[in-house]
Design a protein around this motif. Structure first.
Motif, mmCIF file in Angstrom:
data_model
loop_
_atom_site.group_PDB
_atom_site.id
_atom_site.type_symbol
_atom_site.label_atom_id
_atom_site.label_comp_id
_atom_site.label_asym_id
_atom_site.label_seq_id
_atom_site.Cartn_x
_atom_site.Cartn_y
_atom_site.Cartn_z
ATOM 1 N N ILE A 85 1.554 -0.087 -16.552
ATOM 2 C CA ILE A 85 0.605 -0.900 -15.786
ATOM 3 C C ILE A 85 1.114 -1.084 -14.366
ATOM 4 O O ILE A 85 0.330 -1.068 -13.404
ATOM 5 N N ALA A 86 2.425 -1.225 -14.227
ATOM 6 C CA ALA A 86 3.000 -1.387 -12.883
ATOM 7 C C ALA A 86 2.725 -0.158 -12.032
ATOM 8 O O ALA A 86 2.404 -0.276 -10.838
ATOM 9 N N ASP A 87 2.829 1.044 -12.620
ATOM 10 C CA ASP A 87 2.528 2.270 -11.877
ATOM 11 C C ASP A 87 1.068 2.287 -11.429
ATOM 12 O O ASP A 87 0.763 2.653 -10.287
ATOM 13 N N GLU A 88 0.182 1.887 -12.313
ATOM 14 C CA GLU A 88 -1.243 1.880 -11.973
ATOM 15 C C GLU A 88 -1.540 0.871 -10.870
ATOM 16 O O GLU A 88 -2.317 1.151 -9.942
ATOM 17 N N LEU A 89 -0.898 -0.316 -10.938
ATOM 18 C CA LEU A 89 -1.105 -1.332 -9.893
ATOM 19 C C LEU A 89 -0.578 -0.853 -8.545
ATOM 20 O O LEU A 89 -1.216 -1.057 -7.512
ATOM 21 N N ARG A 90 0.601 -0.232 -8.549
ATOM 22 C CA ARG A 90 1.152 0.298 -7.290
ATOM 23 C C ARG A 90 0.194 1.311 -6.669
ATOM 24 O O ARG A 90 -0.052 1.303 -5.469
ATOM 25 N N GLU A 91 -0.321 2.182 -7.511
ATOM 26 C CA GLU A 91 -1.233 3.213 -7.024
ATOM 27 C C GLU A 91 -2.518 2.588 -6.473
ATOM 28 O O GLU A 91 -3.017 3.003 -5.425
ATOM 29 N N LYS A 92 -3.025 1.563 -7.125
ATOM 30 C CA LYS A 92 -4.241 0.896 -6.681
ATOM 31 C C LYS A 92 -4.007 0.193 -5.343
ATOM 32 O O LYS A 92 -4.839 0.271 -4.425
ATOM 33 N N ILE A 93 -2.849 -0.487 -5.197
ATOM 34 C CA ILE A 93 -2.517 -1.180 -3.937
ATOM 35 C C ILE A 93 -2.360 -0.181 -2.805
ATOM 36 O O ILE A 93 -2.831 -0.396 -1.687
ATOM 37 N N ARG A 94 -1.717 0.936 -3.081
ATOM 38 C CA ARG A 94 -1.550 1.960 -2.037
ATOM 39 C C ARG A 94 -2.901 2.534 -1.620
ATOM 40 O O ARG A 94 -3.130 2.822 -0.454
ATOM 41 N N ALA A 95 -3.792 2.709 -2.579
ATOM 42 C CA ALA A 95 -5.117 3.258 -2.275
ATOM 43 C C ALA A 95 -5.903 2.280 -1.412
ATOM 44 O O ALA A 95 -6.610 2.691 -0.486
ATOM 45 N N GLU A 96 -5.781 0.981 -1.703
ATOM 46 C CA GLU A 96 -6.505 -0.015 -0.925
ATOM 47 C C GLU A 96 -5.938 -0.163 0.487
ATOM 48 O O GLU A 96 -6.662 -0.397 1.438
ATOM 49 N N GLY A 134 -4.430 2.169 2.177
ATOM 50 C CA GLY A 134 -4.610 3.400 2.918
ATOM 51 C C GLY A 134 -3.320 4.191 3.124
ATOM 52 O O GLY A 134 -3.304 5.178 3.835
ATOM 53 N N SER A 135 -2.229 3.768 2.531
ATOM 54 C CA SER A 135 -0.983 4.526 2.681
ATOM 55 C C SER A 135 -1.003 5.729 1.737
ATOM 56 O O SER A 135 -1.635 5.701 0.686
ATOM 57 N N PRO A 136 -0.324 6.798 2.146
ATOM 58 C CA PRO A 136 -0.332 7.993 1.302
ATOM 59 C C PRO A 136 0.393 7.727 -0.026
ATOM 60 O O PRO A 136 1.357 6.976 -0.064
ATOM 61 N N PRO A 137 -0.068 8.313 -1.087
ATOM 62 C CA PRO A 137 0.581 8.098 -2.392
ATOM 63 C C PRO A 137 1.983 8.691 -2.401
ATOM 64 O O PRO A 137 2.244 9.743 -1.838
ATOM 65 N N VAL A 138 2.861 7.955 -3.020
ATOM 66 C CA VAL A 138 4.250 8.417 -3.163
ATOM 67 C C VAL A 138 4.323 9.271 -4.415
ATOM 68 O O VAL A 138 3.839 8.871 -5.474
ATOM 69 N N PRO A 139 4.921 10.452 -4.279
ATOM 70 C CA PRO A 139 4.999 11.309 -5.467
ATOM 71 C C PRO A 139 5.899 10.665 -6.528
ATOM 72 O O PRO A 139 6.824 9.937 -6.223
#
Length: 124
Positions: free
Chosen positions: A7-18, A20-25
């Motif tokens: 869930i933490a990975d999904e939240l990080r990805e959602k925050i980054r998407a909102e 506008g920062s590029p996703p971290v591999p």
């Protein structure tokens, strides 16, 4: 193989998407080391069997002398083995420990004099 995401990975990805920062591999997957399984070694050679019998005979003949009691700490593996010896061979756990310590002292006879020397130095 599907990747398991927390869930933490999904939240990080959602925050980054909102934001506008590029996703971290994702970090590279670390291969798991195979678990180390020790083979259950039983004494197969006749010489090994003779040594085991000699040890148990010597342990059975060992007579504990003393009335002092102490508490000691043992790791779970040692405690498990001592309990198994008690169950399989009816050998008292305390007797095994005292026997092992007396063998240790026999193998290191210099230890008595060394401790005496240390005590003399500390008294000065």
């Amino acid at each position: 193989m599907s990747k398991i995401r927390s869930i933490a990975d999904e939240l990080r990805e959602k925050i980054r998407a909102e934001s506008g920062s590029p996703p971290v591999p994702d970090p590279p997957e670390i291969p798991k080391k195979p678990s180390r399984v020790l083979p259950n070694k039983s004494p197969c050679d006749k010489s090994d069997r003779a040594e085991v019998h000699r040890l148990f005979d010597e342990l059975s003949a060992f007579r504990m002398v003393g009335t002092q009691k102490i508490m000691i700490r043992l790791d779970p593996e040692s405690m498990k083995l001592l309990k198994q010896l008690k169950f399989t061979r009816d050998i008292d756990m305390t007797k095994v420990i005292v026997f092992a310590f007396s063998k240790f002292l026999q193998q290191h006879p210099w230890l008595h004099s060394h401790v005496k020397e240390l005590l003399k130095k500390n008294q000065l």
